[in-house]
Design a protein around this motif. Structure first.
Motif, PDB file in Angstrom:
ATOM      1  N   SER A  63       0.715  -1.149   0.140  1.00  0.00           N
ATOM      2  CA  SER A  63      -0.002  -0.066  -0.040  1.00  0.00           C
ATOM      3  C   SER A  63       0.960   1.252  -0.009  1.00  0.00           C
ATOM      4  O   SER A  63       1.949   1.009   0.507  1.00  0.00           O
ATOM      5  CB  SER A  63      -0.973   0.049   1.179  1.00  0.00           C
ATOM      6  N   LEU A  64       0.226   2.354  -0.476  1.00  0.00           N
ATOM      7  CA  LEU A  64       0.898   3.868  -0.309  1.00  0.00           C
ATOM      8  C   LEU A  64       0.372   4.358   0.793  1.00  0.00           C
ATOM      9  O   LEU A  64      -1.057   4.512   0.767  1.00  0.00           O
ATOM     10  CB  LEU A  64       0.729   4.424  -1.752  1.00  0.00           C
ATOM     11  N   ALA A  65       1.008   4.881   1.636  1.00  0.00           N
ATOM     12  CA  ALA A  65       0.627   5.700   2.789  1.00  0.00           C
ATOM     13  C   ALA A  65       1.353   7.087   2.846  1.00  0.00           C
ATOM     14  O   ALA A  65       2.700   6.953   2.693  1.00  0.00           O
ATOM     15  CB  ALA A  65       0.899   4.891   4.351  1.00  0.00           C
ATOM     16  N   VAL A  66       0.682   7.981   3.190  1.00  0.00           N
ATOM     17  CA  VAL A  66       1.175   9.527   3.180  1.00  0.00           C
ATOM     18  C   VAL A  66       0.245  10.531   4.411  1.00  0.00           C
ATOM     19  O   VAL A  66      -0.694  10.085   4.783  1.00  0.00           O
ATOM     20  CB  VAL A  66       1.237  10.210   2.031  1.00  0.00           C
ATOM     21  N   GLY A  67       1.264  11.415   4.561  1.00  0.00           N
ATOM     22  CA  GLY A  67       0.531  12.417   5.692  1.00  0.00           C
ATOM     23  C   GLY A  67       0.913  12.388   7.145  1.00  0.00           C
ATOM     24  O   GLY A  67       1.478  11.433   7.567  1.00  0.00           O
ATOM     25  N   PRO A 100      -1.598  13.010  10.278  1.00  0.00           N
ATOM     26  CA  PRO A 100      -1.442  11.680  10.569  1.00  0.00           C
ATOM     27  C   PRO A 100      -1.498  10.932   9.205  1.00  0.00           C
ATOM     28  O   PRO A 100      -1.961  11.193   8.264  1.00  0.00           O
ATOM     29  CB  PRO A 100      -2.444  11.121  11.464  1.00  0.00           C
ATOM     30  N   ILE A 101      -0.931   9.481   9.316  1.00  0.00           N
ATOM     31  CA  ILE A 101      -0.942   8.621   8.162  1.00  0.00           C
ATOM     32  C   ILE A 101      -2.270   8.462   7.561  1.00  0.00           C
ATOM     33  O   ILE A 101      -3.100   8.389   8.316  1.00  0.00           O
ATOM     34  CB  ILE A 101      -0.271   7.371   8.324  1.00  0.00           C
ATOM     35  N   LYS A 102      -2.345   8.638   6.222  1.00  0.00           N
ATOM     36  CA  LYS A 102      -3.469   8.022   5.481  1.00  0.00           C
ATOM     37  C   LYS A 102      -3.175   6.914   4.170  1.00  0.00           C
ATOM     38  O   LYS A 102      -2.192   7.146   3.587  1.00  0.00           O
ATOM     39  CB  LYS A 102      -4.329   9.214   5.012  1.00  0.00           C
ATOM     40  N   ILE A 103      -4.131   5.908   4.308  1.00  0.00           N
ATOM     41  CA  ILE A 103      -4.029   5.043   3.204  1.00  0.00           C
ATOM     42  C   ILE A 103      -4.458   5.686   1.982  1.00  0.00           C
ATOM     43  O   ILE A 103      -5.698   5.853   1.867  1.00  0.00           O
ATOM     44  CB  ILE A 103      -4.319   3.558   3.521  1.00  0.00           C
ATOM     45  N   VAL A 104      -3.758   6.006   0.878  1.00  0.00           N
ATOM     46  CA  VAL A 104      -4.203   6.862  -0.441  1.00  0.00           C
ATOM     47  C   VAL A 104      -4.455   5.841  -1.423  1.00  0.00           C
ATOM     48  O   VAL A 104      -5.109   6.212  -2.397  1.00  0.00           O
ATOM     49  CB  VAL A 104      -3.365   7.905  -0.667  1.00  0.00           C
ATOM     50  N   SER A 105      -3.700   4.695  -1.491  1.00  0.00           N
ATOM     51  CA  SER A 105      -3.820   3.765  -2.707  1.00  0.00           C
ATOM     52  C   SER A 105      -3.373   2.275  -2.228  1.00  0.00           C
ATOM     53  O   SER A 105      -2.474   2.121  -1.302  1.00  0.00           O
ATOM     54  CB  SER A 105      -2.705   4.016  -3.825  1.00  0.00           C
ATOM     55  N   LEU A 106      -4.230   1.113  -2.745  1.00  0.00           N
ATOM     56  CA  LEU A 106      -3.850  -0.054  -2.752  1.00  0.00           C
ATOM     57  C   LEU A 106      -3.628  -0.825  -3.829  1.00  0.00           C
ATOM     58  O   LEU A 106      -4.485  -0.348  -4.631  1.00  0.00           O
ATOM     59  CB  LEU A 106      -4.970  -0.805  -1.830  1.00  0.00           C
ATOM     60  N   SER A 107      -2.591  -1.363  -4.224  1.00  0.00           N
ATOM     61  CA  SER A 107      -2.407  -1.939  -5.496  1.00  0.00           C
ATOM     62  C   SER A 107      -3.166  -3.286  -5.282  1.00  0.00           C
ATOM     63  O   SER A 107      -3.608  -3.940  -4.240  1.00  0.00           O
ATOM     64  CB  SER A 107      -1.107  -2.556  -5.447  1.00  0.00           C
ATOM     65  N   LYS A 108      -3.702  -3.625  -6.546  1.00  0.00           N
ATOM     66  CA  LYS A 108      -4.484  -5.015  -6.714  1.00  0.00           C
ATOM     67  C   LYS A 108      -3.710  -6.237  -7.250  1.00  0.00           C
ATOM     68  O   LYS A 108      -2.662  -6.076  -7.860  1.00  0.00           O
ATOM     69  CB  LYS A 108      -5.599  -4.655  -7.680  1.00  0.00           C
TER      70      LYS A 108
END
Length: 211
Positions: free
Chosen positions: A197-201, A203-211
């Motif tokens: 997964s891609l996490a940023v920010g 506090p941290i946020k999950i912005v993208s999940l690969s399939k």
């Protein structure tokens, strides 16, 4: 320390000879000093894998609680501390760094509990990975000078395989970052990150999940 004295001698000899073969001697000096330094400090660790390198200068505390895998590079000005006692308390710290890990400059890894970094992980500069803090946020604790507060851990930190951690990321105690995750620059990781997964920010946020 003896190795510091020898390092100074080598440095000054290299400076004197620099006028004869400036570039070649600079390269040779660095290689000789780096090899000597790593051979010297490697015996202090639980394990120090083949082809691994810790670049000078750096700060090391509690090497007997730190294990470093093969082909690991820990870049300049990094700090690795495993504290077994502080303010009258004793701990059983553990830091494990897997094979093929690349740690950027000015990274701070500090443990009183456990920090595990999986193989193939890459970090940018100025990353902090900690399993502890100076006290908690209770009102009674906050009346105490920070340096005199007892160290407190919410739990171990586990970083999976092939994780990419950007510049200036802070990873807080009790966190698991699963395999293949990407942590964006300047993020504060205060919750578990799922695999790939891609996490940023902050506090941290999950912005993208690969399939």
């Amino acid at each position: 320390m003896i190795h510091d004295v020898l390092y100074t001698i080598v440095k000054w000899l290299a400076r004197i000879c620099h006028y004869i073969y400036p570039y070649r001697l600079a390269v040779v000096q660095k290689r000789v000093v780096d090899q000597f330094y790593n051979a010297w400090i490697s015996k202090s660790f639980v394990n120090f894998g083949a082809s691994s390198q810790i670049c000078r200068p750096c700060t090391l505390v509690g090497e007997r609680y730190i294990s470093i895998g093969k082909n690991v590079k820990i870049d300049h000005h990094s700090v690795l501390t495993a504290w077994d006692n502080y303010a009258g308390d004793t701990f059983s710290p553990n830091i494990e760094i897997g094979n093929d890990v690349q740690i950027g400059e000015y990274v701070h890894i500090t443990a009183i509990n456990s920090i595990k970094i999986g193989r193939g992980t890459l970090t940018g500069r100025w990353v902090t990975i900690t399993d502890n803090s100076h006290g908690d946020t209770g009102v009674g604790t906050l009346h105490i000078q920070p340096t005199q507060r007892k160290l407190y851990s919410k739990g171990p930190v586990v970083i999976g395989n092939n994780v990419w951690i950007g510049d200036k990321v802070t990873i807080l105690p009790g966190i698991t970052i699963s395999d293949g995750a990407v942590i964006g620059a300047n993020a504060v990781v205060n919750k578990d990150i799922p695999p790939y997964s891609l996490a940023v920010g902050n506090p941290i946020k999950i912005v993208s999940l690969s399939k």
